[in-house]
Motif scaffolding. Structure first.
Motif, mmCIF file in Angstrom:
data_model
loop_
_atom_site.group_PDB
_atom_site.id
_atom_site.type_symbol
_atom_site.label_atom_id
_atom_site.label_comp_id
_atom_site.label_asym_id
_atom_site.label_seq_id
_atom_site.Cartn_x
_atom_site.Cartn_y
_atom_site.Cartn_z
ATOM 1 N N UNK A 106 24.904 -24.608 52.146
ATOM 2 C CA UNK A 106 25.379 -23.887 50.967
ATOM 3 C C UNK A 106 26.883 -24.022 50.770
ATOM 4 N N UNK A 107 27.602 -24.431 51.821
ATOM 5 C CA UNK A 107 29.047 -24.570 51.745
ATOM 6 C C UNK A 107 29.508 -26.020 51.607
ATOM 7 N N UNK A 108 28.586 -26.971 51.680
ATOM 8 C CA UNK A 108 28.950 -28.389 51.645
ATOM 9 C C UNK A 108 28.211 -29.084 50.509
ATOM 10 N N UNK A 109 28.640 -30.321 50.222
ATOM 11 C CA UNK A 109 28.108 -31.047 49.075
ATOM 12 C C UNK A 109 27.386 -32.334 49.443
ATOM 13 N N UNK A 110 27.958 -33.136 50.346
ATOM 14 C CA UNK A 110 27.424 -34.488 50.520
ATOM 15 C C UNK A 110 27.136 -34.857 51.975
ATOM 16 N N UNK A 111 27.771 -34.220 52.937
ATOM 17 C CA UNK A 111 27.606 -34.599 54.335
ATOM 18 C C UNK A 111 26.168 -34.346 54.783
ATOM 19 N N UNK A 112 25.605 -35.265 55.570
ATOM 20 C CA UNK A 112 24.262 -35.062 56.107
ATOM 21 C C UNK A 112 24.311 -34.023 57.210
ATOM 22 N N UNK A 113 23.206 -33.304 57.377
ATOM 23 C CA UNK A 113 23.118 -32.190 58.308
ATOM 24 C C UNK A 113 21.983 -32.465 59.287
ATOM 25 N N UNK A 129 7.452 -27.227 59.884
ATOM 26 C CA UNK A 129 7.330 -28.135 58.744
ATOM 27 C C UNK A 129 7.823 -27.473 57.471
ATOM 28 N N UNK A 130 7.470 -26.212 57.265
ATOM 29 C CA UNK A 130 7.919 -25.483 56.080
ATOM 30 C C UNK A 130 9.424 -25.249 56.107
ATOM 31 N N UNK A 131 9.965 -24.842 57.264
ATOM 32 C CA UNK A 131 11.400 -24.559 57.364
ATOM 33 C C UNK A 131 12.222 -25.814 57.097
ATOM 34 N N UNK A 132 11.817 -26.919 57.705
ATOM 35 C CA UNK A 132 12.564 -28.165 57.530
ATOM 36 C C UNK A 132 12.460 -28.683 56.105
ATOM 37 N N UNK A 133 11.277 -28.594 55.510
ATOM 38 C CA UNK A 133 11.117 -29.031 54.125
ATOM 39 C C UNK A 133 11.967 -28.184 53.185
ATOM 40 N N UNK A 134 11.987 -26.878 53.428
ATOM 41 C CA UNK A 134 12.799 -25.988 52.595
ATOM 42 C C UNK A 134 14.273 -26.341 52.689
ATOM 43 N N UNK A 135 14.763 -26.550 53.911
ATOM 44 C CA UNK A 135 16.165 -26.906 54.099
ATOM 45 C C UNK A 135 16.481 -28.250 53.467
ATOM 46 N N UNK A 136 15.563 -29.202 53.562
ATOM 47 C CA UNK A 136 15.796 -30.506 52.945
ATOM 48 C C UNK A 136 15.900 -30.372 51.427
ATOM 49 N N UNK A 137 15.027 -29.569 50.835
ATOM 50 C CA UNK A 137 15.050 -29.366 49.383
ATOM 51 C C UNK A 137 16.344 -28.670 48.955
ATOM 52 N N UNK A 138 16.706 -27.598 49.652
ATOM 53 C CA UNK A 138 17.875 -26.822 49.259
ATOM 54 C C UNK A 138 19.184 -27.584 49.490
ATOM 55 N N UNK A 139 19.191 -28.519 50.451
ATOM 56 C CA UNK A 139 20.405 -29.293 50.728
ATOM 57 C C UNK A 139 20.492 -30.560 49.884
ATOM 58 N N UNK A 140 19.481 -30.820 49.059
ATOM 59 C CA UNK A 140 19.489 -32.037 48.262
ATOM 60 C C UNK A 140 19.084 -33.268 49.048
ATOM 61 N N UNK A 141 18.217 -33.098 50.067
ATOM 62 C CA UNK A 141 17.731 -34.236 50.846
ATOM 63 C C UNK A 141 18.727 -34.716 51.883
ATOM 64 N N UNK A 142 19.404 -33.777 52.553
ATOM 65 C CA UNK A 142 20.463 -34.153 53.496
ATOM 66 C C UNK A 142 20.108 -33.900 54.961
ATOM 67 N N UNK A 143 18.875 -33.541 55.269
ATOM 68 C CA UNK A 143 18.528 -33.119 56.621
ATOM 69 C C UNK A 143 18.039 -34.289 57.480
#
Length: 332
Positions: A106-113, A129-143
């Motif tokens: 939520x504090x970053x824009x482009x760096x992969x996490x 699976x749900x937690x990781x998918x949610x984080x990937x969606x909310x981060x814009x595919x950065x996980x």
């Protein structure tokens, strides 16, 4: 290891092939402390600085709980690393990694996490699976999900799990996650679990699901895990000290399993060179080309950075510039 279904068309953030991937530079976010730090603003400041400065990946570590036998951290036979030391003591403060990464997203824009590493077997596969998918969606595919079996028996015991069977537990967890990420309507059956007609939405944004980086030493079990699930490898043990030899041996094992060696991403640490004034960045980054020639695709650097966000951003931008100059990488 259970095969997973072909990648469906719903992923929108493609993971590029090795030929398209330029060498990346990553750092670890310190999400643990020996005592209560009184707040985690410094973690956020460093993440934002790394993002703005142009670093490629920010990773966090994982422990859910500790017992008292911390000497096991230095026992390679248990999954520890020779000469290693647990950094906080048993009552240290450790943030849960996926929750922490969601906050940093939520504090970053482009760096992969990423996680390095997540003890994935401690989580129920469906929920992970749900937690990781949610984080990937909310981060814009950065996980990126770096996973491993860990070294601490007490942690598995506290979760009601068999430490001796942790390798199979991890494989089972990854099987379920990838099936749920890749199949619109999922059927699954193994000795541990069976279900049919299950929908789990949203899917990760990244095509094929969240990339999995497998941690481990050079051995057939880790090679099979990479071949079945992995986008990358996080070397452990002797392969950390001798990346060229370790990568060559792991490639041989993966070749024997039909895994495309050109697709194997690998993390390796850049040794820090110091002089009388502190860190010699130019000399430090001069070690990066040899790592890349050996097959390392993600070069990790462990540096102290200024506490203030602006000063940290300026310093890390210099680190990125030195890395680009040493490797011939075209700046973004």
């Amino acid at each position: 290891l259970r095969p997973v279904a072909p990648t469906p068309p719903w992923g929108i953030a493609e993971v590029p092939s090795m030929t398209a991937i330029r060498p990346s530079l990553s750092v670890q976010s310190v999400t643990f402390a020996a005592e209560d730090p009184g707040g985690w603003d410094a973690m956020v400041d460093r993440a934002v600085a790394a993002d703005v400065a142009g670093l490629d990946r920010l990773v966090v570590s994982d422990h859910v709980a500790f017992g008292g036998n911390l000497e096991a951290y230095a026992d390679p036979s248990l999954g520890g690393t020779e000469g290693g030391r647990q950094p906080t003591g048993p009552d240290g403060h450790w943030l849960e990694p996926l929750t922490g990464l969601a906050y940093l997203a939520a504090h970053t824009q482009r760096i992969r996490l990423g996680t390095s590493i997540l003890l994935a077997a401690l989580r129920r596969p469906l929920v992970l699976a749900k937690s990781a998918a949610t984080l990937d969606v909310l981060s814009g595919g950065r996980l990126d999900l770096g996973v491993g079996v860990g070294w601490q028996e007490e942690e598995y015991g506290a979760a009601g799990l068999d430490f001796a069977g942790r390798g199979r537990l991890l494989d089972h967890t990854l099987e379920v996650c990838q099936a749920l990420w890749r199949e619109e309507r999922t059927d699954y059956s193994s000795d541990e679990l069976a279900f049919a007609g299950i929908h789990a939405m949203p899917k990760p944004l990244q095509s094929g699901g969240v990339p999995i980086w497998v941690s481990g030493s050079v051995n057939p079990r880790v090679a099979r895990r990479i071949a079945a699930f992995g986008s990358g490898w996080l070397p452990w043990g002797s392969a950390m000290a001798d990346p060229a030899s370790g990568i060559a041996r792991m490639r041989e094992l993966c070749d024997g399993l039909g895994h495309d060696r050109a697709g194997l991403q690998v993390t390796g640490s850049i040794p820090v060179v110091r002089d009388d004034d502190g860190v010699d960045l130019a000399a430090t980054m001069a070690g990066a080309p040899a790592l890349i020639d050996a097959g390392v695709t993600d070069c990790r650097i462990n540096l102290r950075v200024p506490a203030a966000r602006e000063a940290a951003t300026e310093y890390l931008a210099t680190v990125v510039a030195e890395f680009d100059a040493a490797t011939g990488r075209v700046p973004r």
